[in-house]
Design an enzyme around this catalytic site. Structure first.
Site, mmCIF file in Angstrom:
data_model
loop_
_atom_site.group_PDB
_atom_site.id
_atom_site.type_symbol
_atom_site.label_atom_id
_atom_site.label_comp_id
_atom_site.label_asym_id
_atom_site.label_seq_id
_atom_site.Cartn_x
_atom_site.Cartn_y
_atom_site.Cartn_z
ATOM 1 N N VAL A 146 1.255 -1.359 -0.531
ATOM 2 C CA VAL A 146 0.412 -0.287 0.454
ATOM 3 C C VAL A 146 0.902 0.836 0.148
ATOM 4 C CG1 VAL A 146 -1.908 1.837 1.136
ATOM 5 C CG2 VAL A 146 -1.572 -1.279 1.577
ATOM 6 N N TYR A 152 -0.324 -6.517 4.902
ATOM 7 C CA TYR A 152 -1.126 -7.929 5.162
ATOM 8 C C TYR A 152 -2.456 -7.679 4.225
ATOM 9 C CZ TYR A 152 3.202 -9.889 7.625
ATOM 10 O OH TYR A 152 3.955 -10.460 7.600
ATOM 11 N N ILE A 154 -6.423 -10.387 3.699
ATOM 12 C CA ILE A 154 -7.349 -10.781 4.102
ATOM 13 C C ILE A 154 -8.784 -11.096 2.897
ATOM 14 C CG2 ILE A 154 -9.018 -12.833 5.129
ATOM 15 C CD1 ILE A 154 -8.042 -11.103 7.990
ATOM 16 N N LYS A 184 -1.209 -9.080 19.080
ATOM 17 C CA LYS A 184 -0.050 -8.367 19.249
ATOM 18 C C LYS A 184 0.982 -9.054 17.751
ATOM 19 C CE LYS A 184 0.885 -8.392 23.899
ATOM 20 N NZ LYS A 184 1.791 -9.022 25.587
ATOM 21 N N ASP A 349 6.881 -13.421 -28.035
ATOM 22 C CA ASP A 349 8.272 -13.075 -28.406
ATOM 23 C C ASP A 349 9.303 -13.952 -28.604
ATOM 24 O OD1 ASP A 349 10.468 -11.204 -28.370
ATOM 25 O OD2 ASP A 349 10.887 -11.319 -26.300
#
Length: 519
Positions: A146, A152, A154, A184, A349
Site C-alpha cells: 500500500v 497483509y 485477508i 500483538k 516474443d
C-alpha cells in the site's frame, strides 16, 4: 492462478487509517454501515478514523484524557464484547467505538511465524488471488504493498463475492486489527477470529483457509549459485532446488526480483510470467517448478538448460550449426508453439534468444514475460518492443493472436538459416521508421541463402500479411513430418530420419525438388 492481467492493491488505505496519537480507541461507526463486502476496503479507505474521547457522567473535565486501548482478560466470557451474541446496532456507543486489545493468553497457543501458516500465500496480486477463491467462506492471507509499505490482506469469498480486507496497525503499540479487536501478531488475529467465528469485518468470518500449492515454494528450498544474466526486473542465476529430504536437489534456473525501488505493479508484472507457466508441461516448453513469494527476494524457479540459447549457438564461431540440427531446432520450436496455442497462450516474443537448448539438443521455448492467455487480444502500450519480430497487424493496431506468433516464427526461421542474423538488420531502419516500413511493405524479409525448399515455403507462408492465409503451427508440424520423417520429439530418434532426408536430397541434387502445397 489466473492468466488475466493482475491489478495492484489500492493505495488509498495508508497511514491515515491508523490513529494519529498514542490513543488507540477508534471510531468504527461508519465501518458498520458498509453493506456490500465487495467494497469494504474501499469504503474504509474513504472514512477517516477518528479519536473518540470517553464521555464522563459528571461535569466535563477541563482537560479530558485520551483513552487507551481497552484491555480485557476474560473476553471469551464477556457477552458484552461478543459480536456473535449481540447485534452491532444494539451496542452502546462506548461498546461499539472501542478497539479492544486481546491479550495473548486469551488467544491461546498459536503459531507465531506467519510463514508457517498453510493459508499464508506471501506476495500475491488481487486477480491472481481471486482465481483461487471459489466457495463461500474460502479465505487466504497474502502480502501486498500500500503505497511503499508492505501490508497483509485477508482475501475472502463471501456469498459469491470476493472481498479484500487490509489488516491495519495501531500507531504506538503496532497492534494488528481489522474491525474491533487488536492483537500483538497477525497470527493471533487470524487464530482468534477463526476459532471463535467472530466476524473480522462486517459479518464475514474465517471458515476455510486455502492451503498453498506445491509450486508455492519456500525461499529456504532454493540455493542461488552462478549468475547467468540480468533482465528488466532482476537477475538470473543457476541454482539448486530442494524438493524433498529424500532426494538430491535439482539444478534449476532462478529469476530473482530486485528487492529495492520496485512498485507493487512491477512485482505483479514479474510474477505474471509464472502465472502463464503454471499449467504448461511439454518437452519443448521450459519447465516451471514454482515461485518463492513468502519473503524477499521474490523468485521464479524454472528448468535449467545447459546448452545455452539458440541465438548464442547460431552466433558461435567455434562450431557451425549443421543442416540436420537446423531442421531439428525448427521442428522443436513449432511443436512448442503449437502446444502453447493449444493452451490458449500467445507467446508474443518468439525469437532465437528465447529458445533454450539442453545437452541433448532439445529446444525449449522460454521467457514468458510478454505472454498472455487468450485466443486474440488488442493492446496498445509503449515501452521496449521487439519490432523486428512483430507482425504487421500488431505494429499497426496492437492486435495479437496465434497468427502473430507464426509471423514471428518466420523470423526465427530466418535467424536459423542466416546463422543468427537479426531480421531487417541490413535495411538500416530502426524504431518507428522500421515499423512504418513493415506496415507499408516497403521492406520484406527474405531468405537468400541455401535452404530446403519446404522450409523456405514454410517461411513464406508464415510471413503473409493476411492473418487468415498464414500457415498454422499444426500444418508446419505436418510438413516437417512429411518432408523430414519426423514423428517423435526425442532428439536421438530424430537424427536417423533427418539423415535419410538429406541423403535423399543429395541423391536428387540435380533434380528440382517439389515445393509442398501449404494449406
Amino acid at each position: 492462478m489466473s492468466g488475466v492481467e493482475l491489478q495492484p492493491e489500492s493505495t488509498q488505505s495508508e497511514e491515515k487509517e491508523e490513529p494519529k496519537t498514542a490513543a488507540t480507541t477508534i471510531s468504527s461507526t461508519e465501518e458498520t454501515k458498509t453493506e456490500n463486502p465487495n467494497v469494504a476496503l474501499d469504503n474504509l479507505a474513504k472514512t477517516p478514523i477518528q479519536l473518540i474521547l470517553q464521555p464522563t457522567p459528571q461535569t466535563p473535565a477541563k482537560t479530558p484524557e485520551t483513552p487507551r486501548i481497552q484491555k480485557i482478560n476474560n473476553l471469551k466470557k464477556s457477552a458484552s464484547f461478543d459480536s456473535k451474541n449481540q447485534p452491532e446496532d444494539s451496542k452502546t456507543p462506548k461498546q461499539r467505538d472501542q478497539l479492544i486489545e486481546v491479550p495473548s493468553d486469551e488467544v491461546g497457543r498459536v503459531e507465531n511465524n506467519i510463514d508457517n501458516l498453510p493459508f499464508y500465500h506471501g506476495f500475491m496480486g488481487r486477480t491472481e488471488c481471486e482465481s483461487m477463491l471459489s466457495n463461500h467462506g474460502d479465505f487466504l492471507i497474502r502480502m501486498t504493498e500500500v503505497g511503499r509499505r508492505v501490508a497483509y490482506v485477508i482475501s475472502v469469498r463471501w456469498h459469491y463475492q470476493n472481498s479484500h480486507v487490509l489488516v491495519k496497525r495501531t500507531k504506538t503499540k503496532k497492534l494488528y486489527w481489522t474491525k474491533k479487536y487488536a492483537f500483538k501478531s497477525i497470527c493471533e488475529l487470524i487464530a482468534y477470529h477463526k476459532l471463535n467465528q467472530i466476524p473480522f469485518y462486517d459479518n464475514m468470518t474465517l471458515i476455510c483457509g486455502l492451503a498453498r500449492h506445491e509450486w508455492q515454494l519456500n525461499n529456504e528450498q532454493v540455493t542461488l549459485n552462478k549468475k547467468l544474466g540480468e533482465g528488466q526486473f532482476g537477475e538470473v542465476h543457476k541454482g539448486k532446488l530442494k524438493t524433498s529430504v529424500f532426494t538430491p536437489p535439482v539444478i534449476v534456473a532462478v529469476k530473482t526480483l530486485h528487492q529495492n525501488h520496485l512498485s507493487a505493479n512491477e512485482k505483479i508484472l514479474f510474477l505474471k510470467e509464472a502465472n502463464v507457466m503454471l499449467t504448461l508441461a511439454h518437452p519443448n516448453v521450459i519447465k516451471f517448478y514454482g515461485v518463492c513469494t513468502m519473503k524477499e527476494p521474490i523468485m521464479i524457479v524454472m528448468e535449467f538448460c545447459d546448452g545455452s540459447s539458440l541465438e548464442d549457438v547460431l552466433l558461435s564461431k567455434e562450431s557451425k550449426v549443421s543442416s540436420e540440427d537446423k531442421i531439428l531446432y525448427l521442428f522443436h520450436a513449432a511443436c512448442g508453439i503449437d502446444y502453447l496455442h493449444g493452451k490458449h497462450v500467445i507467446h508474443r516474443d518468439i525469437a532465437a534468444r528465447n529458445c533454450l537448448l539442453n545437452s541433448k539438443k532439445v529446444l525449449k521455448i522460454s521467457d514468458f514475460g510478454l505472454s498472455v492467455k487468450g485466443v486474440a487480444i488488442k493492446e496498445r502500450k509503449g515501452g521496449c518492443l521487439p519490432v523486428k519480430y512483430m507482425a504487421p497487424e500488431t505494429l499497426k493496431k496492437g492486435f495479437y493472436s496465434t497468427a502473430s506468433d507464426i509471423y514471428s516464427y518466420g523470423a526465427l526461421v530466418y535467424e536459423v538459416y542466416t546463422d543468427g542474423k537479426t531480421p531487417f538488420e541490413s535495411c538500416g531502419l530502426r524504431g518507428n521508421e522500421l515499423r512504418k516500413a513493415i506496415i507499408g511493405k516497403s521492406v520484406i524479409l527474405t531468405i537468400d541463402v541455401e535452404c530446403p525448399e519446404f522450409v523456405k515455403a514454410i517461411f513464406e507462408q508464415s510471413r503473409l500479411y493476411d492473418t487468415e492465409q498464414r500457415i498454422s503451427s499444426k500444418r508446419i508440424i505436418e510438413i516437417f513430418k512429411e518432408e523430414a520423417g519426423m514423428h517423435e520429439l526425442d532428439a536421438t530418434g530424430l537424427f536417423g530420419r533427418i539423415g535419410s532426408f538429406f541423403s535423399r536430397v543429395r541423391r536428387q541434387k540435380e533434380a528440382e525438388p517439389s515445393v509442398p502445397i501449404l494449406t
